[in-house]
Design an enzyme around this catalytic site. Structure first.
Site, PDB file in Angstrom:
ATOM      1  N   ASP A  10      39.322  42.615  24.203  1.00  0.00           N
ATOM      2  CA  ASP A  10      39.964  43.890  23.853  1.00  0.00           C
ATOM      3  C   ASP A  10      41.433  43.640  23.505  1.00  0.00           C
ATOM      4  OD1 ASP A  10      40.951  45.267  27.094  1.00  0.00           O
ATOM      5  OD2 ASP A  10      40.633  43.178  26.502  1.00  0.00           O
ATOM      6  N   ASP A  14      47.209  39.288  25.910  1.00  0.00           N
ATOM      7  CA  ASP A  14      46.691  38.085  26.552  1.00  0.00           C
ATOM      8  C   ASP A  14      45.339  37.669  25.988  1.00  0.00           C
ATOM      9  OD1 ASP A  14      45.899  40.493  27.864  1.00  0.00           O
ATOM     10  OD2 ASP A  14      45.208  39.358  29.584  1.00  0.00           O
ATOM     11  N   ASP A  15      44.614  38.638  25.432  1.00  0.00           N
ATOM     12  CA  ASP A  15      43.364  38.290  24.734  1.00  0.00           C
ATOM     13  C   ASP A  15      43.658  37.355  23.557  1.00  0.00           C
ATOM     14  OD1 ASP A  15      43.274  41.182  25.815  1.00  0.00           O
ATOM     15  OD2 ASP A  15      41.142  40.713  25.593  1.00  0.00           O
ATOM     16  N   GLU A 161      40.961  46.114  39.419  1.00  0.00           N
ATOM     17  CA  GLU A 161      41.577  45.476  38.237  1.00  0.00           C
ATOM     18  C   GLU A 161      41.095  46.240  37.009  1.00  0.00           C
ATOM     19  OE1 GLU A 161      39.560  43.564  35.973  1.00  0.00           O
ATOM     20  OE2 GLU A 161      41.333  43.459  34.693  1.00  0.00           O
ATOM     21  N   ASN A 163      39.960  45.701  33.809  1.00  0.00           N
ATOM     22  CA  ASN A 163      38.703  45.455  33.083  1.00  0.00           C
ATOM     23  C   ASN A 163      37.504  46.001  33.850  1.00  0.00           C
ATOM     24  OD1 ASN A 163      39.954  44.171  30.958  1.00  0.00           O
ATOM     25  ND2 ASN A 163      39.634  42.103  31.760  1.00  0.00           N
ATOM     26  N   HIS A 236      46.475  36.354  31.986  1.00  0.00           N
ATOM     27  CA  HIS A 236      45.138  36.660  32.516  1.00  0.00           C
ATOM     28  C   HIS A 236      44.029  35.999  31.682  1.00  0.00           C
ATOM     29  CE1 HIS A 236      47.006  39.806  34.975  1.00  0.00           C
ATOM     30  NE2 HIS A 236      47.448  40.431  33.897  1.00  0.00           N
ATOM     31  N   ASP A 237      43.908  36.427  30.431  1.00  0.00           N
ATOM     32  CA  ASP A 237      42.717  36.078  29.652  1.00  0.00           C
ATOM     33  C   ASP A 237      42.595  34.600  29.275  1.00  0.00           C
ATOM     34  OD1 ASP A 237      42.636  39.284  27.900  1.00  0.00           O
ATOM     35  OD2 ASP A 237      41.878  38.677  29.863  1.00  0.00           O
TER      36      ASP A 237
END
Ligand code: RIB
Ligand code: CA
Length: 318
Positions: A10, A14-15, A161, A163, A236-237
């Site tokens: 998404d 960070d994606d 979290e 997601n 994160h990702d």
């Protein structure tokens, strides 16, 4: 031998980092998009823009669900901006989308790509829908490495979290699927931050891609750092990618993870059974109580090792 993978995402700042890292270190066979940080229209456009500026247009992008399985969508403009990727100035995309939707693309890929790895780094709606549509899918997925949940605190709420909270019902389907799961949650990802020092090293690479990434990380760090008080946005990702390409970046402990779908205060929580863990979240005795582990949960992250890898990879882009 590069692992074959599909990233479900998404974008989301960070994606983007996850896509750039995976495209060089994995056999990235596809990018599927989902609602989350922004609307599906925005996350899909953002994915198209990334593959264009990074010269990755050979990787198909398939659009997925615009909403969770059983709840209204929630977005994160306070972190990612109204577009979902505020900060850099990017050209409107021209690359066409894959003709299949994300779920059909994942299912068809699972038949044609042996040892396929799924890397969901947004809400789990697409993956859960694929599992619901074809219950034989787990036999054709080697492993799931997902960014989501937390062994400790949430971010969207004290317990949840983002997601997972976006689609707890979908997360429950994934965590009960029987597919081997690496869960990279906030307790680990917050150990790896885009500090001003690392952001300066990104910008010093001086390429078009690294300049866009630096602009993204500056915006993202103001947004997420504003919420957390930490000196940069958490990576994160891309850590869900790192988990599969360098076993020395993250340390995992097997445990049972249950997803709360009907909590008063804990909706979207990933309840991890860590009763055999010590204060450092490492096992101090064999697990003897509770349900069998259904996931490996990340407990420690080596930030320096991650950043050396990420900066090396980033320097290979135009
Ligand atoms: O909670 C962090 C997660 O939510 C990351 O995947 C970020 O991109 C957002 O989707
Ligand atoms: Ca994401």
């Amino acid at each position: 031998m590069k692992l074959s993978a599909i990233i479900d995402c998404d974008p989301g700042h960070d994606d983007v980092m996850a896509i750039l890292l995976a495209a060089r270190t994995m056999d990235l066979r596809g990018i599927t998009t989902v609602h989350g940080n922004a609307s599906l229209v925005d996350t899909t456009r953002n994915a198209q823009q990334v593959v264009e500026f990074a010269d990755l247009t050979s990787i198909p992008i398939a659009k997925g669900f615009a909403h969770p399985l059983a709840r209204p969508p929630r977005y994160a403009p306070g972190v990612h901006g109204e577009s979902g990727l505020d900060g850099p100035t990017l050209q409107p995309p021209t690359v066409p989308l894959h003709p299949q939707n994300a779920v059909d693309f994942i299912l068809e890929s699972s038949h044609s790509i042996p040892n396929l790895h799924l890397l969901p780094i947004g809400p789990l709606t697409n993956v859960a829908a694929a599992l619901s549509l074809d219950p034989s899918l787990p036999a054709r997925i080697k492993q799931i490495s997902l960014m989501g949940g937390s062994l400790t605190f949430g971010n969207a709420t004290p317990a949840a979290e983002f997601n997972i909270l976006c689609d707890p019902e979908a997360a429950h389907v994934v965590f009960t699927s029987g597919i081997p799961i690496k869960m990279i949650g906030l307790n680990a990802t917050r150990q790896v931050l885009a500090t001003p020092e690392y952001r300066k090293r990104v910008r010093s690479i001086g390429s078009t891609t690294s300049t866009h990434v630096a602009d993204m990380l500056d915006f993202y760090s103001r947004g997420e750092g504003g919420h957390t008080g930490l000196p940069g946005g958490a990576m994160h990702d891309p850590l869900a990618v790192a988990a599969l390409i360098d076993p020395d970046i993250l340390t995992f402990e097997p445990m049972h993870v249950a997803v709360e779908t009907n909590g008063t205060y804990t909706d979207g929580m990933t309840l991890c059974d860590g009763r055999h863990l010590g204060e450092d979240f490492r096992a101090i005795k064999p697990r003897t109580r509770g349900a069998e582990p259904n996931a490996e949960v990340a407990v420690v992250a080596d930030a320096k090792r991650f950043w050396e890898l990420f900066l090396d990879i980033l320097a290979t882009y135009p």
